[in-house]
Design a protein around this motif. Structure first.
Motif, mmCIF file in Angstrom:
data_model
loop_
_atom_site.group_PDB
_atom_site.id
_atom_site.type_symbol
_atom_site.label_atom_id
_atom_site.label_comp_id
_atom_site.label_asym_id
_atom_site.label_seq_id
_atom_site.Cartn_x
_atom_site.Cartn_y
_atom_site.Cartn_z
ATOM 1 N N LYS A 140 0.984 -1.081 0.050
ATOM 2 C CA LYS A 140 -0.106 0.095 0.111
ATOM 3 C C LYS A 140 0.836 1.340 0.045
ATOM 4 C CE LYS A 140 -4.052 -1.980 0.454
ATOM 5 N NZ LYS A 140 -5.113 -2.102 -0.554
ATOM 6 N N GLU A 149 0.125 4.256 0.680
ATOM 7 C CA GLU A 149 -0.322 4.863 1.999
ATOM 8 C C GLU A 149 0.588 4.493 3.010
ATOM 9 O OE1 GLU A 149 -4.629 5.126 3.368
ATOM 10 O OE2 GLU A 149 -4.590 3.216 2.133
ATOM 11 N N GLN A 200 -8.768 12.897 2.939
ATOM 12 C CA GLN A 200 -9.129 11.618 2.293
ATOM 13 C C GLN A 200 -10.424 11.146 2.378
ATOM 14 O OE1 GLN A 200 -6.893 8.274 4.251
ATOM 15 N NE2 GLN A 200 -6.705 9.509 6.118
ATOM 16 N N GLU A 234 -9.794 7.705 -2.289
ATOM 17 C CA GLU A 234 -8.592 8.680 -2.595
ATOM 18 C C GLU A 234 -8.201 9.350 -1.371
ATOM 19 O OE1 GLU A 234 -10.418 10.708 -5.598
ATOM 20 O OE2 GLU A 234 -10.754 12.617 -4.345
ATOM 21 N N LYS A 247 -6.538 5.136 -3.854
ATOM 22 C CA LYS A 247 -6.251 3.845 -2.954
ATOM 23 C C LYS A 247 -6.753 2.376 -3.598
ATOM 24 C CE LYS A 247 -7.466 6.557 1.240
ATOM 25 N NZ LYS A 247 -8.018 6.461 2.588
ATOM 26 N N ARG A 248 -7.820 2.364 -4.435
ATOM 27 C CA ARG A 248 -8.199 1.249 -5.015
ATOM 28 C C ARG A 248 -7.078 0.634 -6.114
ATOM 29 N NH1 ARG A 248 -14.634 2.168 -6.198
ATOM 30 N NH2 ARG A 248 -15.334 2.281 -3.959
ATOM 31 N N ASN A 298 -4.166 1.816 -6.125
ATOM 32 C CA ASN A 298 -2.570 2.037 -5.542
ATOM 33 C C ASN A 298 -1.838 2.805 -6.533
ATOM 34 O OD1 ASN A 298 -1.351 1.414 -3.069
ATOM 35 N ND2 ASN A 298 0.069 -0.166 -4.109
ATOM 36 N N TRP A 347 -0.506 6.683 -7.986
ATOM 37 C CA TRP A 347 -0.653 8.287 -7.543
ATOM 38 C C TRP A 347 -0.241 9.174 -8.992
ATOM 39 C CZ3 TRP A 347 3.756 11.028 -8.969
ATOM 40 C CH2 TRP A 347 5.111 10.408 -9.326
#
Length: 201
Positions: free
Chosen positions: A10, A12, A25, A29, A48-49, A51, A53
């Motif tokens: 991830k 993140e 967030q 996203e 996020k889904r 992964n 940027w």
């Protein structure tokens, strides 16, 4: 670690490990201030889904490899060497339903047990809404198969360790169920370890 493995982590968590946190967030996203330079309005978007940027201020984007190549100004080989030295919890592939992983879990070393401090674990507790229910929980760093990992956990009554984080669930050593220590704080343990307790009348 290869490129596919690093890209499966991830982003993140990679950003948190580098000290970058979202300014806003939701489930899909997250937005960050530009991690490559100084800015006052967030232009770095994390999907996020998928992964991936995208940096709107520069019109560039990509995956984890692309991000770290630019962040470290390094080659792919250097990025992977850096990644190998990190303790990314989302790179753990333990599963209690996997016999091979269970065998590995019986050959482990506990490196450190301390109060919960790692940003990724604190965020996990916050998401589970038990950030104030940590009296019986610890941050546990351990080694399995020459790899270092960490998570939230406790020592159960049979001498094993129940460990969780956002991406994995594992018991190191022998498991006893239900763990007796959990009875002291049903709410926190049921939230973090996804265990249901019988109602007491």
């Amino acid at each position: 670690m290869n490129c596919n493995q690093f890209n499966s982590i991830k982003l993140e968590e990679v950003l948190v490990s580098l000290g970058h946190h979202p300014t806003k967030q939701n489930e899909k996203e997250a937005w960050y201030l530009n991690p490559f330079s100084t800015e006052t309005q967030a232009s770095f978007k994390l999907n996020k889904r998928n992964n991936v940027w995208y940096l709107h201020s520069e019109g560039i984007g990509g995956n984890n490899i692309d991000f770290m190549k630019k962040y470290l100004n390094a080659s792919i080989k250097e990025v992977l060497a850096w990644a190998e030295q990190q303790n990314f919890s989302s790179f753990q592939h333990q599963s209690n339903s996997n016999p091979k992983q269970e065998a590995l879990a019986n050959n482990y070393t506990i490196i450190e047990v301390k109060d919960i401090q790692h940003p990724a674990l604190l965020e996990y507790l916050k998401n589970r809404k038990v950030e104030n229910q940590t009296a019986f929980l610890k941050e546990i760093h351990y080694r399995v198969n020459d790899k270092n990992y960490f998570g939230i956990g406790f020592k159960n009554d049979s001498g094993g360790y129940e460990i969780r984080n956002k991406y994995s669930k594992i018991c190191l050593g022998k498991r006893i169920f239900p763990p007796l220590k959990m009875e002291k704080n049903h709410f926190a343990f049921s939230k973090v370890f996804s265990i249901s307790f019988p109602l007491k009348i």
